[in-house]
Design an enzyme around this catalytic site. Structure first.
Site, PDB file in Angstrom:
ATOM      1  N   CYS A   1      -0.555   1.199   7.231  1.00  0.00           N
ATOM      2  CA  CYS A   1      -1.081   1.409   5.887  1.00  0.00           C
ATOM      3  C   CYS A   1      -2.444   2.081   5.915  1.00  0.00           C
ATOM      4  O   CYS A   1      -2.728   2.944   5.070  1.00  0.00           O
ATOM      5  CB  CYS A   1      -1.139   0.084   5.141  1.00  0.00           C
TER       6      CYS A   1
ATOM      7  N   GLU B   1       0.822  -1.205   0.000  1.00  0.00           N
ATOM      8  CA  GLU B   1       0.000   0.000   0.000  1.00  0.00           C
ATOM      9  C   GLU B   1       0.865   1.268   0.000  1.00  0.00           C
ATOM     10  O   GLU B   1       0.588   2.225  -0.716  1.00  0.00           O
ATOM     11  CB  GLU B   1      -0.921   0.046   1.230  1.00  0.00           C
TER      12      GLU B   1
END
Length: 162
Positions: A86, A55
């Protein structure tokens, strides 16, 4: 195949590339206006740094592509439910929506342990939908870890036999 499934398949392909590099197979794709603007996979082992989750790498690529840290109007597709780090990056990047595949009961912060991305106390929220191609995403991870355990066991047995 739905649009969600199409983009998740692209994230799955990225996750498979990670596995080939002996990385935990997690892939991410960022989409704007129906077009992929960033694709990434885990790079923690290759970069020797804990923050190189799929991510984070995808967000960096998307920001560079758009020349802007604001990723409003963008959606992210991830094969595994994002961790707290994330999830925070997705919030701070101002993404509109998160789709993820497999749930992560040990570290997932988009519905499993908590739901940071929809927590109204933050100044930005993402819509979230989990379970997109859940079985396929989960199988990638379980196969990877099953193989890693077998490799580690074989290496230990070889070492004991020396």
């Amino acid at each position: 195949m739905t649009e969600k499934e199409f983009f998740m398949k692209k994230a799955i392909a990225a996750a498979k590339r990670a596995a080939k590099c002996d990385e935990v197979p997690v892939g991410a794709v960022i989409v704007k206006d129906g077009k992929i603007i960033a694709t990434a996979n885990n790079r923690k082992e290759r970069e020797n740094c804990a923050v190189f989750h799929a991510e984070i790498v995808a967000v960096r690529k998307a920001c560079k592509k758009l020349n802007n840290w604001y990723l409003d109007g963008c959606e992210v597709y991830v094969t595994l439910e994002p961790c707290p780090m994330c999830a925070g990056a997705l919030i701070n990047s101002r993404l509109d929506k998160l789709y993820f595949g497999a749930y992560d009961p040990k570290a997932g912060c988009c519905g499993s342990l908590c739901n940071l991305v929809e927590d109204k106390r933050f100044n930005h929220n993402l819509k979230v939908e989990g379970g997109v191609l859940r079985e396929e995403c989960a199988e990638l991870l379980s196969s990877y870890f099953k193989n890693k355990r077998a490799e580690n066991k074989a290496a230990k047995e070889r070492k004991q036999g020396e």
